[in-house]
Design a protein around this motif. Structure first.
Motif, PDB file in Angstrom:
ATOM      1  N   LYS A  36      -1.147 -11.300  -1.915  1.00  0.00           N
ATOM      2  CA  LYS A  36      -1.999 -11.061  -3.088  1.00  0.00           C
ATOM      3  C   LYS A  36      -3.319 -10.424  -2.672  1.00  0.00           C
ATOM      4  O   LYS A  36      -3.848  -9.546  -3.368  1.00  0.00           O
ATOM      5  CB  LYS A  36      -2.260 -12.361  -3.846  1.00  0.00           C
ATOM      6  N   ALA A  37      -3.876 -10.859  -1.538  1.00  0.00           N
ATOM      7  CA  ALA A  37      -5.129 -10.267  -1.047  1.00  0.00           C
ATOM      8  C   ALA A  37      -4.917  -8.798  -0.696  1.00  0.00           C
ATOM      9  O   ALA A  37      -5.790  -7.960  -0.953  1.00  0.00           O
ATOM     10  CB  ALA A  37      -5.644 -11.043   0.168  1.00  0.00           C
ATOM     11  N   TRP A  38      -3.755  -8.460  -0.125  1.00  0.00           N
ATOM     12  CA  TRP A  38      -3.434  -7.063   0.167  1.00  0.00           C
ATOM     13  C   TRP A  38      -3.419  -6.244  -1.127  1.00  0.00           C
ATOM     14  O   TRP A  38      -4.016  -5.168  -1.195  1.00  0.00           O
ATOM     15  CB  TRP A  38      -2.096  -6.949   0.888  1.00  0.00           C
ATOM     16  N   GLU A  39      -2.743  -6.756  -2.140  1.00  0.00           N
ATOM     17  CA  GLU A  39      -2.659  -6.038  -3.414  1.00  0.00           C
ATOM     18  C   GLU A  39      -4.036  -5.831  -4.028  1.00  0.00           C
ATOM     19  O   GLU A  39      -4.345  -4.747  -4.518  1.00  0.00           O
ATOM     20  CB  GLU A  39      -1.757  -6.788  -4.394  1.00  0.00           C
ATOM     21  N   VAL A  51       5.438  -6.546   2.316  1.00  0.00           N
ATOM     22  CA  VAL A  51       4.282  -7.032   3.060  1.00  0.00           C
ATOM     23  C   VAL A  51       4.778  -8.163   3.948  1.00  0.00           C
ATOM     24  O   VAL A  51       5.455  -9.076   3.494  1.00  0.00           O
ATOM     25  CB  VAL A  51       3.173  -7.544   2.116  1.00  0.00           C
ATOM     26  N   PHE A  52       4.435  -8.067   5.239  1.00  0.00           N
ATOM     27  CA  PHE A  52       4.902  -9.049   6.215  1.00  0.00           C
ATOM     28  C   PHE A  52       3.731  -9.402   7.116  1.00  0.00           C
ATOM     29  O   PHE A  52       2.988  -8.522   7.545  1.00  0.00           O
ATOM     30  CB  PHE A  52       6.053  -8.438   7.022  1.00  0.00           C
ATOM     31  N   PHE A  53       3.552 -10.682   7.409  1.00  0.00           N
ATOM     32  CA  PHE A  53       2.450 -11.130   8.258  1.00  0.00           C
ATOM     33  C   PHE A  53       2.985 -11.928   9.429  1.00  0.00           C
ATOM     34  O   PHE A  53       3.814 -12.821   9.248  1.00  0.00           O
ATOM     35  CB  PHE A  53       1.481 -11.999   7.455  1.00  0.00           C
ATOM     36  N   LYS A  54       2.513 -11.587  10.630  1.00  0.00           N
ATOM     37  CA  LYS A  54       2.917 -12.332  11.819  1.00  0.00           C
ATOM     38  C   LYS A  54       1.844 -12.214  12.895  1.00  0.00           C
ATOM     39  O   LYS A  54       1.403 -11.111  13.218  1.00  0.00           O
ATOM     40  CB  LYS A  54       4.242 -11.806  12.366  1.00  0.00           C
ATOM     41  N   LEU A  58      -0.902  -7.796   9.817  1.00  0.00           N
ATOM     42  CA  LEU A  58      -0.345  -7.605   8.485  1.00  0.00           C
ATOM     43  C   LEU A  58       0.346  -6.249   8.450  1.00  0.00           C
ATOM     44  O   LEU A  58      -0.273  -5.227   8.736  1.00  0.00           O
ATOM     45  CB  LEU A  58      -1.444  -7.659   7.424  1.00  0.00           C
ATOM     46  N   TYR A  59       1.626  -6.259   8.138  1.00  0.00           N
ATOM     47  CA  TYR A  59       2.424  -5.038   8.034  1.00  0.00           C
ATOM     48  C   TYR A  59       2.648  -4.749   6.561  1.00  0.00           C
ATOM     49  O   TYR A  59       3.113  -5.621   5.823  1.00  0.00           O
ATOM     50  CB  TYR A  59       3.786  -5.213   8.710  1.00  0.00           C
ATOM     51  N   ALA A  60       2.323  -3.541   6.131  1.00  0.00           N
ATOM     52  CA  ALA A  60       2.537  -3.144   4.739  1.00  0.00           C
ATOM     53  C   ALA A  60       3.395  -1.883   4.744  1.00  0.00           C
ATOM     54  O   ALA A  60       3.018  -0.873   5.333  1.00  0.00           O
ATOM     55  CB  ALA A  60       1.215  -2.887   4.040  1.00  0.00           C
ATOM     56  N   THR A  61       4.547  -1.950   4.105  1.00  0.00           N
ATOM     57  CA  THR A  61       5.444  -0.797   4.002  1.00  0.00           C
ATOM     58  C   THR A  61       5.244  -0.178   2.634  1.00  0.00           C
ATOM     59  O   THR A  61       5.363  -0.858   1.613  1.00  0.00           O
ATOM     60  CB  THR A  61       6.913  -1.232   4.181  1.00  0.00           C
ATOM     61  N   MET A  62       4.944   1.116   2.642  1.00  0.00           N
ATOM     62  CA  MET A  62       4.634   1.829   1.406  1.00  0.00           C
ATOM     63  C   MET A  62       5.820   2.684   0.966  1.00  0.00           C
ATOM     64  O   MET A  62       6.519   3.258   1.799  1.00  0.00           O
ATOM     65  CB  MET A  62       3.409   2.723   1.602  1.00  0.00           C
ATOM     66  N   SER A  63       6.002   2.785  -0.346  1.00  0.00           N
ATOM     67  CA  SER A  63       7.065   3.627  -0.888  1.00  0.00           C
ATOM     68  C   SER A  63       6.560   5.037  -1.192  1.00  0.00           C
ATOM     69  O   SER A  63       7.349   5.919  -1.493  1.00  0.00           O
ATOM     70  CB  SER A  63       7.631   3.006  -2.165  1.00  0.00           C
ATOM     71  N   SER A  64       5.264   5.247  -1.074  1.00  0.00           N
ATOM     72  CA  SER A  64       4.666   6.552  -1.354  1.00  0.00           C
ATOM     73  C   SER A  64       3.918   7.047  -0.121  1.00  0.00           C
ATOM     74  O   SER A  64       3.022   6.368   0.393  1.00  0.00           O
ATOM     75  CB  SER A  64       3.694   6.440  -2.531  1.00  0.00           C
TER      76      SER A  64
END
Length: 108
Positions: A36-39, A51-54, A58-64
């Motif tokens: 939610k903080a990423w958004e 969105v994946f966190f480890k 923080l990994y964010a995969t974008m569709s655009s």
């Protein structure tokens, strides 16, 4: 005559934190809060496919590809904003005070 033992009043925030810690739900809730903080910080929720966190990353995969390019220029700002949002969240218990929780942001 028996004595009644008085206990200190405990706020709801403390009770909820204790419950989340004991039940094991705290970690899952923290992961949702990071998403939610990423958004909120990026404003790219509809272009984010995953969105994946480890381990502080923080990994964010974008569709655009356009959104990804724009966000790459703001990585440092986004990381600071995400940590700020998490620090202000009273139920987030991922990091001690003053420590950054999201140390690195990878946008794919």
């Amino acid at each position: 005559m028996s004595r009644v033992r008085r206990r200190k009043a405990v706020g709801m925030e403390a009770l909820i934190r204790e419950y989340l810690g004991r039940s094991g739900l705290g970690r899952a809730l923290d992961l949702r809060r990071i998403g939610k903080a990423w958004e909120e910080a990026s404003g790219a929720g509809r272009y984010t496919s995953r969105v994946f966190f480890k381990s502080g990353t923080l990994y964010a995969t974008m569709s655009s590809s356009v959104a990804r390019s724009q966000l790459l220029f703001r990585k440092g700002e986004l990381t600071r904003r995400i940590n700020s949002i998490l620090a202000e969240d009273p139920l987030f218990n991922g990091a001690p005070d003053g420590e950054e929780y999201v140390k690195e942001l990878i946008i794919k």
